[in-house]
Write a protein that holds these residues in place. Structure first.
Motif, mmCIF file in Angstrom:
data_model
loop_
_atom_site.group_PDB
_atom_site.id
_atom_site.type_symbol
_atom_site.label_atom_id
_atom_site.label_comp_id
_atom_site.label_asym_id
_atom_site.label_seq_id
_atom_site.Cartn_x
_atom_site.Cartn_y
_atom_site.Cartn_z
ATOM 1 N N ALA A 86 -41.360 22.403 -14.536
ATOM 2 C CA ALA A 86 -41.324 21.220 -13.674
ATOM 3 C C ALA A 86 -41.419 21.612 -12.204
ATOM 4 O O ALA A 86 -42.041 20.908 -11.406
ATOM 5 N N ILE A 87 -40.817 22.726 -11.853
ATOM 6 C CA ILE A 87 -40.893 23.198 -10.469
ATOM 7 C C ILE A 87 -42.343 23.529 -10.119
ATOM 8 O O ILE A 87 -42.843 23.166 -9.058
ATOM 9 N N GLU A 88 -43.039 24.183 -11.052
ATOM 10 C CA GLU A 88 -44.444 24.512 -10.819
ATOM 11 C C GLU A 88 -45.287 23.243 -10.704
ATOM 12 O O GLU A 88 -46.147 23.131 -9.834
ATOM 13 N N ARG A 89 -45.035 22.263 -11.592
ATOM 14 C CA ARG A 89 -45.784 21.001 -11.534
ATOM 15 C C ARG A 89 -45.571 20.309 -10.202
ATOM 16 O O ARG A 89 -46.500 19.808 -9.585
ATOM 17 N N LEU A 90 -44.331 20.272 -9.749
ATOM 18 C CA LEU A 90 -44.022 19.617 -8.484
ATOM 19 C C LEU A 90 -44.654 20.358 -7.305
ATOM 20 O O LEU A 90 -45.199 19.736 -6.393
ATOM 21 N N ALA A 91 -44.621 21.675 -7.346
ATOM 22 C CA ALA A 91 -45.176 22.480 -6.248
ATOM 23 C C ALA A 91 -46.692 22.359 -6.149
ATOM 24 O O ALA A 91 -47.265 22.503 -5.069
ATOM 25 N N THR A 92 -47.348 22.085 -7.278
ATOM 26 C CA THR A 92 -48.812 21.995 -7.285
ATOM 27 C C THR A 92 -49.292 20.551 -7.455
ATOM 28 O O THR A 92 -50.448 20.328 -7.794
ATOM 29 N N TRP A 93 -48.414 19.597 -7.200
ATOM 30 C CA TRP A 93 -48.720 18.173 -7.383
ATOM 31 C C TRP A 93 -49.880 17.749 -6.485
ATOM 32 O O TRP A 93 -49.893 18.046 -5.292
ATOM 33 N N ASP A 94 -50.863 17.081 -7.065
ATOM 34 C CA ASP A 94 -51.974 16.527 -6.292
ATOM 35 C C ASP A 94 -52.447 15.249 -6.976
ATOM 36 O O ASP A 94 -51.935 14.865 -8.031
ATOM 37 N N ASP A 95 -53.419 14.574 -6.367
ATOM 38 C CA ASP A 95 -53.878 13.290 -6.907
ATOM 39 C C ASP A 95 -54.483 13.418 -8.299
ATOM 40 O O ASP A 95 -54.286 12.551 -9.143
ATOM 41 N N ALA A 96 -55.216 14.491 -8.546
ATOM 42 C CA ALA A 96 -55.843 14.662 -9.858
ATOM 43 C C ALA A 96 -54.784 14.831 -10.950
ATOM 44 O O ALA A 96 -54.880 14.206 -12.027
ATOM 45 N N THR A 97 -53.767 15.626 -10.679
ATOM 46 C CA THR A 97 -52.674 15.818 -11.641
ATOM 47 C C THR A 97 -51.948 14.506 -11.876
ATOM 48 O O THR A 97 -51.661 14.134 -13.017
ATOM 49 N N LYS A 98 -51.660 13.798 -10.796
ATOM 50 C CA LYS A 98 -50.946 12.519 -10.873
ATOM 51 C C LYS A 98 -51.705 11.527 -11.737
ATOM 52 O O LYS A 98 -51.151 10.952 -12.672
ATOM 53 N N GLU A 99 -52.980 11.333 -11.447
ATOM 54 C CA GLU A 99 -53.771 10.341 -12.187
ATOM 55 C C GLU A 99 -53.918 10.714 -13.656
ATOM 56 O O GLU A 99 -53.786 9.856 -14.528
ATOM 57 N N LYS A 100 -54.174 11.977 -13.931
ATOM 58 C CA LYS A 100 -54.307 12.428 -15.324
ATOM 59 C C LYS A 100 -53.016 12.182 -16.094
ATOM 60 O O LYS A 100 -53.037 11.645 -17.198
ATOM 61 N N LEU A 101 -51.891 12.545 -15.504
ATOM 62 C CA LEU A 101 -50.598 12.396 -16.162
ATOM 63 C C LEU A 101 -50.222 10.928 -16.346
ATOM 64 O O LEU A 101 -49.807 10.517 -17.429
ATOM 65 N N VAL A 102 -50.367 10.139 -15.302
ATOM 66 C CA VAL A 102 -49.982 8.723 -15.378
ATOM 67 C C VAL A 102 -50.863 7.974 -16.367
ATOM 68 O O VAL A 102 -50.366 7.233 -17.219
ATOM 69 N N ILE A 103 -52.166 8.165 -16.292
ATOM 70 C CA ILE A 103 -53.079 7.429 -17.166
ATOM 71 C C ILE A 103 -52.902 7.834 -18.632
ATOM 72 O O ILE A 103 -52.981 6.995 -19.525
ATOM 73 N N SER A 104 -52.599 9.110 -18.885
ATOM 74 C CA SER A 104 -52.427 9.550 -20.267
ATOM 75 C C SER A 104 -51.062 9.193 -20.846
ATOM 76 O O SER A 104 -50.899 9.137 -22.060
ATOM 77 N N SER A 105 -50.075 8.911 -20.000
ATOM 78 C CA SER A 105 -48.706 8.677 -20.485
ATOM 79 C C SER A 105 -48.234 7.234 -20.397
ATOM 80 O O SER A 105 -47.292 6.856 -21.086
ATOM 81 N N VAL A 106 -48.840 6.440 -19.534
ATOM 82 C CA VAL A 106 -48.388 5.061 -19.297
ATOM 83 C C VAL A 106 -49.471 4.110 -19.779
ATOM 84 O O VAL A 106 -50.620 4.195 -19.323
ATOM 85 N N ALA A 107 -49.119 3.206 -20.692
ATOM 86 C CA ALA A 107 -50.109 2.315 -21.311
ATOM 87 C C ALA A 107 -50.493 1.127 -20.428
ATOM 88 O O ALA A 107 -51.652 0.719 -20.409
ATOM 89 N N ASP A 108 -49.549 0.583 -19.702
ATOM 90 C CA ASP A 108 -49.787 -0.635 -18.933
ATOM 91 C C ASP A 108 -50.629 -0.351 -17.685
ATOM 92 O O ASP A 108 -50.235 0.470 -16.846
ATOM 93 N N PRO A 109 -51.778 -1.021 -17.524
ATOM 94 C CA PRO A 109 -52.643 -0.768 -16.359
ATOM 95 C C PRO A 109 -51.971 -1.087 -15.020
ATOM 96 O O PRO A 109 -52.192 -0.376 -14.032
ATOM 97 N N PHE A 110 -51.156 -2.144 -14.973
ATOM 98 C CA PHE A 110 -50.453 -2.475 -13.733
ATOM 99 C C PHE A 110 -49.481 -1.365 -13.366
ATOM 100 O O PHE A 110 -49.412 -0.942 -12.205
ATOM 101 N N ALA A 111 -48.734 -0.871 -14.354
ATOM 102 C CA ALA A 111 -47.786 0.221 -14.107
ATOM 103 C C ALA A 111 -48.529 1.488 -13.677
ATOM 104 O O ALA A 111 -48.063 2.215 -12.797
ATOM 105 N N GLN A 112 -49.685 1.735 -14.262
ATOM 106 C CA GLN A 112 -50.495 2.892 -13.864
ATOM 107 C C GLN A 112 -50.868 2.803 -12.389
ATOM 108 O O GLN A 112 -50.709 3.769 -11.639
ATOM 109 N N ASP A 113 -51.380 1.631 -11.978
ATOM 110 C CA ASP A 113 -51.774 1.445 -10.575
ATOM 111 C C ASP A 113 -50.586 1.618 -9.633
ATOM 112 O O ASP A 113 -50.684 2.281 -8.597
ATOM 113 N N LEU A 114 -49.465 1.000 -9.998
ATOM 114 C CA LEU A 114 -48.264 1.081 -9.173
ATOM 115 C C LEU A 114 -47.796 2.531 -9.033
ATOM 116 O O LEU A 114 -47.525 3.014 -7.931
#
Length: 128
Positions: A86-114
């Motif tokens: 988790a420390i490594e994920r946080l240290a290397t956090w970027d938009d591509a990682t965020k979008e990939k993780l959120v879109i693959s883990s959260v089903a609701d499109p509104f929640a994804q956008d938020l």
């Protein structure tokens, strides 16, 4: 530190909390999270963040992600210390990682956008 209704927990309670918090009631189960006021704590090896609306936004997004994805965004142990991955994920956090993780883990499109807005690395981008 967590203290539970065990013999070890009672000993830890006696050593850490009793001087400040009063008597231990042995007929109940206990769980405390406290710091030993006697211990000296050295400064962390990183700069502390000043409290701000952007930091609160990030924290709220982590909770929303936890609810929507049914898992933690950054794995932590029972004392809320981040696990090494988790420390490594946080240290290397970027938009591509965020979008990939959120879109693959959260089903609701509104929640994804938020979440994609609230979990922006750049603090200014958390407020559209």
């Amino acid at each position: 530190e967590s203290f539970r209704g065990t013999d070890e927990g009672k000993e830890l309670y006696e050593a850490f909390l009793k001087p400040q918090k009063g008597e231990l009631h042995e007929d109940k189960k206990y769980c405390f999270k406290a710091l030993n006021p006697v211990k000296s704590v050295s400064a962390p090896p990183y700069a502390l963040l000043e409290a701000s609306e952007a930091v609160d936004m990030w924290a709220l997004a982590c909770m929303i992600y936890n609810i929507c994805a049914s898992c933690q965004l950054f794995l932590a142990d029972c004392d809320d210390n981040l696990c090494p991955g988790a420390i490594e994920r946080l240290a290397t956090w970027d938009d591509a990682t965020k979008e990939k993780l959120v879109i693959s883990s959260v089903a609701d499109p509104f929640a994804q956008d938020l979440l994609c807005v609230m979990l922006s690395k750049n603090e200014e981008d958390r407020f559209p």
